[in-house]
Design an enzyme around this catalytic site. Sequence first.
Site, PDB file in Angstrom:
ATOM      1  N   SER A   1      38.466  41.342  41.849  1.00 48.58           N
ATOM      2  CA  SER A   1      39.306  40.228  41.230  1.00 48.58           C
ATOM      3  C   SER A   1      40.824  40.909  41.569  1.00 48.58           C
ATOM      4  O   SER A   1      41.145  41.978  40.758  1.00 48.58           O
ATOM      5  CB  SER A   1      38.992  40.298  39.673  1.00 48.58           C
ATOM      6  OG  SER A   1      39.919  39.329  39.269  1.00 48.58           O
TER       7      SER A   1
ATOM      8  N   LYS B   1      38.207  37.785  44.962  1.00 47.35           N
ATOM      9  CA  LYS B   1      38.711  36.526  44.131  1.00 47.35           C
ATOM     10  C   LYS B   1      40.121  36.644  43.721  1.00 47.35           C
ATOM     11  O   LYS B   1      40.722  37.813  43.309  1.00 47.35           O
ATOM     12  CB  LYS B   1      38.107  36.751  42.763  1.00 47.35           C
ATOM     13  CG  LYS B   1      38.354  36.080  41.735  1.00 47.35           C
ATOM     14  CD  LYS B   1      37.308  35.840  40.401  1.00 47.35           C
ATOM     15  CE  LYS B   1      37.939  36.459  38.975  1.00 47.35           C
ATOM     16  NZ  LYS B   1      36.960  36.439  38.084  1.00 47.35           N
TER      17      LYS B   1
ATOM     18  N   LYS C   1      43.265  35.617  41.394  1.00 48.27           N
ATOM     19  CA  LYS C   1      43.812  34.962  40.059  1.00 48.27           C
ATOM     20  C   LYS C   1      44.813  34.038  40.557  1.00 48.27           C
ATOM     21  O   LYS C   1      45.860  34.374  41.116  1.00 48.27           O
ATOM     22  CB  LYS C   1      44.386  35.888  39.116  1.00 48.27           C
ATOM     23  CG  LYS C   1      43.206  36.750  38.631  1.00 48.27           C
ATOM     24  CD  LYS C   1      42.169  35.970  37.540  1.00 48.27           C
ATOM     25  CE  LYS C   1      41.503  36.939  36.798  1.00 48.27           C
ATOM     26  NZ  LYS C   1      40.469  36.332  36.195  1.00 48.27           N
TER      27      LYS C   1
ATOM     28  N   ASP D   1      40.185  32.085  40.596  1.00 47.25           N
ATOM     29  CA  ASP D   1      39.981  31.829  39.032  1.00 47.25           C
ATOM     30  C   ASP D   1      41.491  31.725  38.378  1.00 47.25           C
ATOM     31  O   ASP D   1      42.316  32.374  38.214  1.00 47.25           O
ATOM     32  CB  ASP D   1      39.760  33.196  38.578  1.00 47.25           C
ATOM     33  CG  ASP D   1      39.009  33.049  37.179  1.00 47.25           C
ATOM     34  OD1 ASP D   1      39.063  32.256  36.555  1.00 47.25           O
ATOM     35  OD2 ASP D   1      38.729  34.400  36.765  1.00 47.25           O
TER      36      ASP D   1
ATOM     37  N   GLU E   1      36.959  28.937  39.700  1.00 51.07           N
ATOM     38  CA  GLU E   1      36.434  29.198  38.364  1.00 51.07           C
ATOM     39  C   GLU E   1      37.251  28.822  37.412  1.00 51.07           C
ATOM     40  O   GLU E   1      38.638  29.190  37.567  1.00 51.07           O
ATOM     41  CB  GLU E   1      36.373  30.868  38.484  1.00 51.07           C
ATOM     42  CG  GLU E   1      36.043  31.487  37.268  1.00 51.07           C
ATOM     43  CD  GLU E   1      35.790  32.932  37.349  1.00 51.07           C
ATOM     44  OE1 GLU E   1      35.902  33.709  38.641  1.00 51.07           O
ATOM     45  OE2 GLU E   1      35.631  33.559  36.541  1.00 51.07           O
TER      46      GLU E   1
ATOM     47  N   ASP F   1      33.334  29.985  33.540  1.00 51.89           N
ATOM     48  CA  ASP F   1      33.393  31.143  33.090  1.00 51.89           C
ATOM     49  C   ASP F   1      33.572  31.117  31.417  1.00 51.89           C
ATOM     50  O   ASP F   1      32.437  30.990  30.853  1.00 51.89           O
ATOM     51  CB  ASP F   1      34.358  32.146  33.657  1.00 51.89           C
ATOM     52  CG  ASP F   1      34.661  33.263  33.184  1.00 51.89           C
ATOM     53  OD1 ASP F   1      34.113  33.719  31.876  1.00 51.89           O
ATOM     54  OD2 ASP F   1      35.741  34.253  33.409  1.00 51.89           O
TER      55      ASP F   1
ATOM     56  N   LYS G   1      28.808  36.669  32.088  1.00 56.08           N
ATOM     57  CA  LYS G   1      29.416  37.853  31.584  1.00 56.08           C
ATOM     58  C   LYS G   1      28.658  38.014  30.284  1.00 56.08           C
ATOM     59  O   LYS G   1      28.658  37.339  29.271  1.00 56.08           O
ATOM     60  CB  LYS G   1      30.726  37.552  31.336  1.00 56.08           C
ATOM     61  CG  LYS G   1      31.754  37.594  32.397  1.00 56.08           C
ATOM     62  CD  LYS G   1      33.284  37.465  31.941  1.00 56.08           C
ATOM     63  CE  LYS G   1      33.872  37.344  32.964  1.00 56.08           C
ATOM     64  NZ  LYS G   1      35.458  36.680  32.559  1.00 56.08           N
TER      65      LYS G   1
ATOM     66  N   GLY H   1      33.101  40.435  35.036  1.00 56.22           N
ATOM     67  CA  GLY H   1      33.556  41.606  34.825  1.00 56.22           C
ATOM     68  C   GLY H   1      34.559  41.219  33.767  1.00 56.22           C
ATOM     69  O   GLY H   1      35.452  40.312  33.729  1.00 56.22           O
TER      70      GLY H   1
HETATM   71  O1  SMG Z   1      36.026  43.620  35.445  1.00 53.70           O
HETATM   72  O2  SMG Z   1      36.712  43.135  37.740  1.00 53.70           O
HETATM   73  C1  SMG Z   1      36.913  43.049  36.328  1.00 53.70           C
HETATM   74  C2  SMG Z   1      37.784  41.877  35.721  1.00 53.70           C
HETATM   75  C3  SMG Z   1      37.437  40.611  36.560  1.00 53.70           C
HETATM   76  O3  SMG Z   1      38.761  38.863  36.791  1.00 53.70           O
HETATM   77  C4  SMG Z   1      38.243  39.346  36.146  1.00 53.70           C
HETATM   78  N1  SMG Z   1      38.070  38.996  34.907  1.00 53.70           N
HETATM   79  O4  SMG Z   1      38.085  35.655  33.693  1.00 53.70           O
HETATM   80  O5  SMG Z   1      36.999  36.611  35.131  1.00 53.70           O
HETATM   81  C5  SMG Z   1      37.796  36.574  34.472  1.00 53.70           C
HETATM   82  C6  SMG Z   1      38.433  37.987  34.071  1.00 53.70           C
HETATM   83  C7  SMG Z   1      38.571  38.241  32.793  1.00 53.70           C
HETATM   84  C8  SMG Z   1      39.522  39.313  32.204  1.00 53.70           C
HETATM   85  S1  SMG Z   1      41.197  39.104  32.456  1.00 53.70           S
HETATM   86  C9  SMG Z   1      41.979  40.332  31.688  1.00 53.70           C
HETATM   87 MG    MG Z   2      37.035  34.278  35.069  1.00 54.30          MG
END
Ligand code: SMG
Ligand code: MG
Length: 366
Positions: free
Chosen positions: A133, A159, A161, A187, A212, A237, A261, A289
């Site tokens: 991510s 992925k 953001k 996402d 996402e 999510d 998750k 994650g």
């Molecule tokens: O563990 O690689 C990881 C984080 C992956 O993007 C990630 N998590 O919305 O999926 C999500 C985010 C939530 C945590 S963001 C601080």
């Molecule tokens: Mg997410």
Amino acid sequence: MKINAIELRRIAMPLRAPFRTSFGVETARDIVLVRVVTPEGEGWGECVAMSEPLYSSEYVDAALDVLKRFLIPALPEKVDARAAKRAMKPFKGHRMAKAALETAVLDAQLRVSGESFGSFLGASRDRVPCGVSVGIMDSIPELLESVSEFVEEGYVRIKLKIEPGWDLAPVRAVRERFGDDLLLQVDANAAYTLADARQLAKLDDFDLLLIEQPLADDDLVQHAALAKQLKTPVCLDESIESVEHAAAAITLGAASIINIKPGRVGGYLEAKAIHDLCVAHGVPVWCGGMLETGLGRAANVALAALPGFVLPGDTSASRRYFATDITTPFELADGHLDVPTGPGLGIDPIQDILDSVTTSSEWIKF
Ligand code: SMG
Ligand code: MG
């Protein structure tokens, strides 16, 4: 299984680089670890709540409070993971706190019986393909540099953001630079509204695996309306906190893919139930994650090895976030992580590293 004592240990783990999402910037992880001590062995659970209630309503101080005040006192004298889940059910919400306690109980139980998380959950593979991510950056060149490092490390899926103002341009730039074969998804962490449907439909040109959580967590009906206007599959999510939510989302057409998750849904038993439901409905799932340490990562990698996890997860290597992990680091090999095979999580915290990041510790004796 009888519990002698439970330790609630809070740790602070600096991140190698800031991680920016549509809701904030993380520079360190503030984590509660639950350690269950039984006469036969110990178990660990990692609480994935963040310091502030921005991803969801949970946050670290609240998790500690609800664990001490309600969840731990509710455990029956003889306990296993299923009994723990049942005992915690009357308390509303606080799924990340519940997941941490249930996982610690499950780990202790499996270490005693000699079974691994993977075997208990029904893993069908011995390694899992890994995605990564990538946070929101200040500029496109910075983003391309970061993505290129991850691609070189071997990640099989990227992925990005996104948020309003950082969506089409970064996606276009990454597609142009890395080509059509790169598995790519985005996402939004709930940053858009249904009024943005036309803007989000422009992402259809880039052959994304999925988008996402574009809309708010409680916008299931709006997600269903949005999904009709997009070619890109909608994945949920934040909206999915239980198997009931997953069933509702599938029935409404709010999601055609689900991010699982375990922390968000209250534990690995619920995560497995959502997996089974999705398999029954032909809905692909993947493992999300929450910037876990090696302890949480070990369990996630085991979950991601179940047959319904047909898309690469956010199960990156330890070094994606941490210079020093509290366990032997998870390292990428050919874009994959190995599923631990030892009893329980199959991995232990390294005591002096754990102690060096600990900010507080509290024991509850039974
Ligand atoms: O563990 O690689 C990881 C984080 C992956 O993007 C990630 N998590 O919305 O999926 C999500 C985010 C939530 C945590 S963001 C601080
Ligand atoms: Mg997410």
